[in-house]
Scaffold this motif. Structure first.
Motif, PDB file in Angstrom:
ATOM      1  N   ASP A 151       0.817  -1.211   0.000  1.00  0.00           N
ATOM      2  CA  ASP A 151       0.000   0.000   0.000  1.00  0.00           C
ATOM      3  C   ASP A 151       0.855   1.268   0.000  1.00  0.00           C
ATOM      4  O   ASP A 151       0.341   2.362  -0.173  1.00  0.00           O
ATOM      5  CB  ASP A 151      -0.970   0.003   1.170  1.00  0.00           C
ATOM      6  CG  ASP A 151      -0.274  -0.187   2.515  1.00  0.00           C
ATOM      7  OD1 ASP A 151       0.930  -0.495   2.527  1.00  0.00           O
ATOM      8  OD2 ASP A 151      -0.952  -0.018   3.545  1.00  0.00           O
ATOM      9  N   HIS A 210       2.141   3.279  -5.488  1.00  0.00           N
ATOM     10  CA  HIS A 210       0.998   3.819  -6.215  1.00  0.00           C
ATOM     11  C   HIS A 210       1.078   3.431  -7.684  1.00  0.00           C
ATOM     12  O   HIS A 210       2.168   3.214  -8.224  1.00  0.00           O
ATOM     13  CB  HIS A 210       0.960   5.345  -6.099  1.00  0.00           C
ATOM     14  CG  HIS A 210       1.023   5.820  -4.680  1.00  0.00           C
ATOM     15  ND1 HIS A 210      -0.027   5.686  -3.804  1.00  0.00           N
ATOM     16  CD2 HIS A 210       2.026   6.403  -3.975  1.00  0.00           C
ATOM     17  CE1 HIS A 210       0.310   6.180  -2.629  1.00  0.00           C
ATOM     18  NE2 HIS A 210       1.562   6.617  -2.709  1.00  0.00           N
ATOM     19  N   GLU A 214       3.937   4.209 -10.538  1.00  0.00           N
ATOM     20  CA  GLU A 214       5.253   4.346  -9.928  1.00  0.00           C
ATOM     21  C   GLU A 214       6.223   3.339 -10.541  1.00  0.00           C
ATOM     22  O   GLU A 214       5.860   2.210 -10.860  1.00  0.00           O
ATOM     23  CB  GLU A 214       5.120   4.115  -8.424  1.00  0.00           C
ATOM     24  CG  GLU A 214       6.328   4.502  -7.645  1.00  0.00           C
ATOM     25  CD  GLU A 214       6.059   4.527  -6.152  1.00  0.00           C
ATOM     26  OE1 GLU A 214       6.918   5.029  -5.436  1.00  0.00           O
ATOM     27  OE2 GLU A 214       5.003   4.033  -5.701  1.00  0.00           O
TER      28      GLU A 214
END
Length: 167
Positions: free
Chosen positions: A73, A76, A79
């Motif tokens: 988490d 993103h 990325e």
């Protein structure tokens, strides 16, 4: 799973395409060779909506892979990450995928040639040895995957200028 990735790793850059719980879906970045050929102006490889059969976009989509990361988490979509796999794991995977079937084919052919001395029987022995080698490779790959030896690991976030190209 206690493999050290501080040294002797093969690295590549991948882009996060989806974060799902502790799983990251990654797509390997296109190497720098794309776009440097004579037909790069007419190529649809750089178009995001061009994902038809045979295009670079469809091939990249087919190469997507999943990594389980405890802190998934923290990443993103979009990325860029540097992922790596140990050289020894890569060598074991290559020997499993190519060495076992080849060794099986050669051994089957050599045994049949030595026992019977006929080409047709030797070819059938090679085919049988290849089949046995492929089965052995499948079983060994399953064991390697179950131990997590074939899974790449997230090493770090990629710098904006970082590429995996070798010159």
């Amino acid at each position: 799973m206690s493999q050290s990735y501080s040294q002797h790793t093969v690295e590549g850059i991948a882009r996060v395409v989806r974060v799902d719980g502790q799983q990251l879906w990654l797509e390997p970045e296109q190497t720098t060779s794309c776009g440097h050929c004579a037909s790069s102006a007419s190529c649809s490889a750089h178009s995001q909506e061009a994902a038809g059969m045979g295009t670079v976009a469809s091939r990249l989509q087919a190469r997507r892979f999943m990594i389980t990361a405890p802190a998934a988490d923290a990443y993103h979509e979009g990325e860029r990450l540097v992922v790596g796999i140990g050289e020894q794991a890569l060598l074991r995977a290559a020997l499993t995928a190519y060495g076992l079937p080849l060794a099986g084919a050669l051994l089957g052919g050599a045994l049949c040639q030595g026992l019977y001395g006929e080409d047709l029987i030797s070819m059938l022995g090679m085919a049988g040895g290849l089949a046995a080698g492929l089965l052995a490779a499948r079983l060994r790959a399953g064991r390697l995957a179950a131990r997590g030896e074939l899974s790449p690991r997230v090493l770090r976030r990629a710098r904006p200028d970082e590429t995996c190209a070798t010159v």
